[in-house]
Write an enzyme that holds these catalytic residues in place. Structure first.
Site: not given
Ligand code: ZN
Length: 260
Positions: A53, A223
């Site tokens: 991001h 993650e």
């Molecule tokens: Zn992400």
């Protein structure tokens, strides 16, 4: 505490690039002195770090939502990312981890390339992020993220590319190997458990992520925790824990690249 000077490091890296330095160059970003010969386990290796991001994505929906082709589907160029209940943003988390990880890899002799230069920009698109790894002929590409699962779910998982026949056959096995190395080092270095809400044994395979589908180099996403889980969120919001994450990722990348 180590003081980070991204501009300074970038300057050194760009100087090394423009001078055409090869893999045997001394580690940039370290003490400034070349390490003794044979002491740099990652000399000659290229690692591309992709902090997920970007800080400007949320305010640029038109650019971010532009559709791009990721082989298996059409998808938004990039995404805003998640945040903790206290508002700590995934892009900031990923950027912080990357800033702590980069010097660790450079101290081991790796050349490190980032997919974005700061945390205030927009994008780049997933297509461009993948191209950066491909163009750099990366020996390993690691994309850093925080997840958004159900609040009761916790733990980390590593995402590896799923097979798209005829498109990514050759990266499947090395990416799985990279994924296992990072999973093992992350568990050992952070004490975080495998995610209990998705994936199996800390691993998951996907074909809907452009950064994986479009990579011609060994690639994984991680993650690092579930940002919607209070326990994981507290850890991810703590800079001391992010440094542990960086250390664990450095170990995993090193273990993969050195075959140890
Ligand atoms: Zn992400």
């Amino acid at each position: 505490m180590r003081v980070h000077r991204p501009g300074f490091v970038a300057l050194i890296v760009s100087a090394a690039l423009s001078s055409g330095c090869g893999g045997a160059a001394p580690a940039p970003g370290g003490s400034g002195l070349p390490a003794p010969p044979g002491k740099e386990p990652l000399a000659g290796k290229v690692v591309v770090l992709d902090p997920g991001h970007n800080g400007g994505n949320a305010t640029h929906p038109v650019e971010i939502n532009r559709q791009v082709d990721i082989i298996t589907k059409s998808k938004a160029c990039n995404a805003v990312g998640f945040k903790t209940a206290d508002g700590y943003e995934e892009n900031a988390f990923a950027w912080s981890v990357t800033q702590h990880l980069r010097p660790l890899l450079e101290q081991m002799g790796a050349k490190v390339v980032l997919t974005r230069p700061n945390d205030e920009g927009v994008g780049p698109c997933v297509t461009e992020r993948a191209a950066i790894g491909n163009d750099a002929r990366a020996d390993a590409v690691v994309s850093i993220h925080g997840d958004s699962g159900k609040p009761s779910g916790h733990g980390f998982h590593v995402i590896v590319p799923g097979l798209i026949p005829g498109r990514n056959d050759e990266v499947i096995e090395p990416s799985r190997k990279l994924g296992r190395a990072i999973r093992d080092a992350y568990e050992a270095g952070t004490g975080m458990p495998y995610a209990n809400y998705r994936g199996e044994e800390g691993l998951r395979s996907r074909t809907d992520l452009g950064g994986l589908n479009l990579s011609t180099r060994p690639v994984v996403f991680i993650e690092c925790g579930n940002m919607r889980n209070p326990g994981d969120a507290a850890k991810m919001s703590d800079v001391a824990f992010r440094k542990r994450i960086a250390g664990a990722l450095a170990d995993g990348i090193k273990n993969y690249l050195t075959g140890s």
